[in-house]
Design a protein around this motif. Structure first.
Motif, PDB file in Angstrom:
ATOM      1  N   TYR A  17      39.591  38.000  47.702  1.00 41.20           N
ATOM      2  CA  TYR A  17      40.513  38.957  47.090  1.00 41.20           C
ATOM      3  C   TYR A  17      40.477  38.873  45.566  1.00 41.20           C
ATOM      4  CZ  TYR A  17      42.364  39.552  51.816  1.00 41.20           C
ATOM      5  OH  TYR A  17      42.514  39.796  53.159  1.00 41.20           O
ATOM      6  N   ILE A  18      40.374  37.666  45.041  1.00 41.52           N
ATOM      7  CA  ILE A  18      40.288  37.503  43.582  1.00 41.52           C
ATOM      8  C   ILE A  18      39.035  38.204  43.062  1.00 41.52           C
ATOM      9  CG2 ILE A  18      39.927  35.828  41.715  1.00 41.52           C
ATOM     10  CD1 ILE A  18      41.783  33.918  43.353  1.00 41.52           C
ATOM     11  N   ALA A  19      37.919  38.009  43.746  1.00 41.65           N
ATOM     12  CA  ALA A  19      36.667  38.663  43.347  1.00 41.65           C
ATOM     13  C   ALA A  19      36.808  40.185  43.410  1.00 41.65           C
ATOM     14  CB  ALA A  19      35.512  38.197  44.238  1.00 41.65           C
ATOM     15  N   GLN A  20      37.434  40.702  44.474  1.00 42.85           N
ATOM     16  CA  GLN A  20      37.624  42.152  44.609  1.00 42.85           C
ATOM     17  C   GLN A  20      38.509  42.705  43.481  1.00 42.85           C
ATOM     18  OE1 GLN A  20      38.864  42.250  48.926  1.00 42.85           O
ATOM     19  NE2 GLN A  20      37.909  44.265  48.769  1.00 42.85           N
ATOM     20  N   LEU A  21      39.613  42.010  43.223  1.00 43.55           N
ATOM     21  CA  LEU A  21      40.529  42.468  42.176  1.00 43.55           C
ATOM     22  C   LEU A  21      39.829  42.486  40.815  1.00 43.55           C
ATOM     23  CD1 LEU A  21      43.724  40.575  43.355  1.00 43.55           C
ATOM     24  CD2 LEU A  21      43.529  43.062  43.125  1.00 43.55           C
ATOM     25  N   CYS A  22      39.119  41.414  40.511  1.00 42.26           N
ATOM     26  CA  CYS A  22      38.436  41.336  39.213  1.00 42.26           C
ATOM     27  C   CYS A  22      37.362  42.412  39.088  1.00 42.26           C
ATOM     28  CB  CYS A  22      37.853  39.941  39.002  1.00 42.26           C
ATOM     29  SG  CYS A  22      39.128  38.697  38.715  1.00 42.26           S
ATOM     30  N   LEU A  79      46.287  44.221  45.655  1.00 39.36           N
ATOM     31  CA  LEU A  79      46.048  43.124  46.580  1.00 39.36           C
ATOM     32  C   LEU A  79      46.437  43.515  48.003  1.00 39.36           C
ATOM     33  CD1 LEU A  79      45.326  40.193  47.192  1.00 39.36           C
ATOM     34  CD2 LEU A  79      47.642  39.556  46.499  1.00 39.36           C
ATOM     35  N   LEU A  80      47.590  44.140  48.168  1.00 40.34           N
ATOM     36  CA  LEU A  80      48.026  44.544  49.511  1.00 40.34           C
ATOM     37  C   LEU A  80      47.089  45.595  50.096  1.00 40.34           C
ATOM     38  CD1 LEU A  80      51.914  44.600  49.065  1.00 40.34           C
ATOM     39  CD2 LEU A  80      50.502  42.811  50.094  1.00 40.34           C
ATOM     40  N   ARG A  81      46.538  46.443  49.246  1.00 44.48           N
ATOM     41  CA  ARG A  81      45.582  47.451  49.714  1.00 44.48           C
ATOM     42  C   ARG A  81      44.274  46.788  50.165  1.00 44.48           C
ATOM     43  NH1 ARG A  81      44.427  51.351  45.239  1.00 44.48           N
ATOM     44  NH2 ARG A  81      46.661  51.176  45.047  1.00 44.48           N
TER      45      ARG A  81
END
Length: 109
Positions: A17-22, A79-81
């Motif tokens: 998730y951190i990788a996706q958000l960044c 994040l929730l998405r």
């Protein structure tokens, strides 16, 4: 004085998730990312995210309450998405006690 808030999410996918958000925010804001760690520097505030084995920790710093809430909302909504398969609950943001005391030395000048 900066406002600092933190939230913790129980998930085995924190690093993902951190990788996706960044990656998602990198085309809009200043982002740094390494394995299990990410920082997104928005106009309203900064989100620092760290992955542990079963937990994702998020720390938001911002100059005031409104910008803190805006930064929290941006990170949380995305994040929730991204984590829709986990059916996560909204994050519980905690004000960091370290930054909660008021600096009154500058008042009355």
């Amino acid at each position: 004085m900066m406002i600092e808030t933190t939230a913790t999410l129980s998930t085995g996918n924190a690093a993902k998730y951190i990788a996706q958000l960044c990656k998602h925010f990198a085309h809009k804001v200043d982002v740094s990312h390494s394995d299990g760690h990410g920082e997104c520097r928005f106009v309203c505030g900064t989100a620092v995210m760290d992955a542990e084995e079963t937990t994702m920790r998020i720390r938001v710093t911002a100059p005031d309450e409104d910008q803190s809430k805006e930064t929290q909302q941006v990170i949380e909504s995305h994040l929730l998405r991204f984590a829709f398969r986990e059916e996560l609950q909204p994050l519980q943001w905690q004000r960091s006690p370290l930054h909660d005391s008021r600096n009154i030395s500058g008042l009355g000048s």
